[in-house]
Design a protein around this motif. Structure first.
Motif: not given
Length: 89
Positions: A43-52
């Motif tokens: 979930r953290a990886v997905t969220e950081s990817r979305k922000e990027f």
């Protein structure tokens, strides 16, 4: 791939770095597959990817706006009378 004699002394360093990176990648894969922490990490990886991706899109939109402004400025200059352009008389 053949190495040159000058770079042969770097080979042990390159091998050590490759081993270290491989171990880290294996550890990350193990953590992502963990039933307890894996979901949280994914979930953290997905969220950081979305922000990027959102930041990248905003940057691209800003660049397009700058390009559009430059195009508009260029078009405004075309409307001015050019005393050396004999086709406007």
């Amino acid at each position: 791939m053949a190495t040159t004699p000058e770079s042969a002394h770097y080979q042990p360093i390159a091998d050590a770095l490759e081993d270290a990176v491989a171990q880290k990648i294996d550890r990350i894969a193990q953590m992502l597959n963990c039933p307890v922490k894996g979901e949280e990490l994914r979930r953290a990886v997905t969220e950081s990817r979305k922000e990027f991706l959102l930041a990248k899109q905003a940057e691209e939109d800003l660049e397009e706006d700058v390009l559009d402004d430059e195009l508009i400025e260029d078009e405004e200059d075309d409307d001015e009378y050019d005393e050396f352009d004999w086709t406007t008389e």
